[in-house]
Scaffold this motif. Structure first.
Motif, short mmCIF file in Angstrom:
data_model
loop_
_atom_site.label_atom_id
_atom_site.label_comp_id
_atom_site.label_asym_id
_atom_site.label_seq_id
_atom_site.Cartn_x
_atom_site.Cartn_y
_atom_site.Cartn_z
N SER A 1 40.94 2.96 18.00
CA SER A 1 40.74 1.89 18.97
C SER A 1 41.86 0.87 18.84
N GLU B 1 31.21 8.63 30.47
CA GLU B 1 30.55 9.57 29.56
C GLU B 1 31.41 10.77 29.23
N PRO C 1 35.36 9.44 26.75
CA PRO C 1 35.23 8.33 25.80
C PRO C 1 36.61 7.89 25.29
N CYS C 2 36.74 6.62 25.04
CA CYS C 2 38.02 6.07 24.58
C CYS C 2 37.91 5.62 23.12
N GLU D 1 42.84 8.74 18.72
CA GLU D 1 41.65 8.76 17.88
C GLU D 1 41.28 7.38 17.36
N GLN E 1 35.87 8.04 18.07
CA GLN E 1 34.55 8.63 18.25
C GLN E 1 34.00 9.09 16.91
N GLU E 2 34.76 9.88 16.21
CA GLU E 2 34.41 10.34 14.87
C GLU E 2 35.69 10.30 14.04
#
Length: 195
Positions: free
Chosen positions: A84, A115, A118-119, A82, A122-123
């Motif tokens: 980066s 698409e 995703p890496c 979750e 995100q939220e």
């Protein structure tokens, strides 16, 4: 009696997790994998501080096998996918690159690789936030307009753009009128010093 070090070692080895997406570790040069592990080792304590104060119980990363372990002081493992700049983030990005390469000239396939997969964040969940009663909300749910983040962990709210801000034109007029005076005075002062 089992020593604390043996317990910690057992906990760390139980916490070792493979990245969410699988890539062959040898498909990426070792120097890059070491940089990925450096990011993982740096971010584990930062991520753990979001949920539990204190020292992390385990923080490992193996660039040879692309496995890692991160156990916070409360004994829980954060979901590193979750976030980066963690090992799962880097592995996911490499997986997307390899997926695109495998697609060849099929543009739909290549687009789907990124698409649909995703890496990183995100939220992201905001777990270590406070609220303030002195700061008004930026809008109401269901209103139209651009998204505004209020920074208080309340998520995003939408608010319509204001019709006009009377102070903005006055401030611009003030800046253009007196800004030129300041620049001119600076130039005259500079010439005076040179003489």
């Amino acid at each position: 009696m089992v020593s604390f070090r043996a317990t910690l070692l057992a906990l760390a080895s139980a916490a070792i997790v493979a990245a969410d997406y699988y890539i062959d570790p040898t498909s990426v040069d070792l120097l890059t994998r070491r940089a990925w592990c450096s990011d993982e080792l740096s971010n584990c304590p930062i991520i753990c501080q979001q949920t539990s104060p204190g020292t992390v119980l385990a923080n490992t990363c193996d660039p040879e096998t692309l496995t890692y372990g991160c156990v916070c002081s409360n004994g829980l493992q954060p979901n590193m996918s979750e976030f980066s700049l963690t090992l799962p983030f880097h592995v996911c990005q490499q997986w997307v690159i390899q997926c695109r390469n495998d697609c060849g000239i099929n543009n739909a396939c290549a687009a789907s690789c990124a698409e649909d997969h995703p890496c990183g964040a995100q939220e992201p969940k905001r777990v270590n936030t406070t609220t303030s009663s002195t700061m008004p909300a930026t809008g109401t749910a269901g209103s139209t307009g651009p998204t505004v983040f209020n920074g208080l962990g309340e998520g995003a709210t939408s608010s319509p753009k204001p019709a006009g801000n009377a102070a903005a034109p006055a401030l611009l007029q003030f800046g253009s009128a007196y800004g030129l005076v300041v620049v001119a005075a600076g130039m005259i002062g500079g010439f005076a010093v040179m003489l």
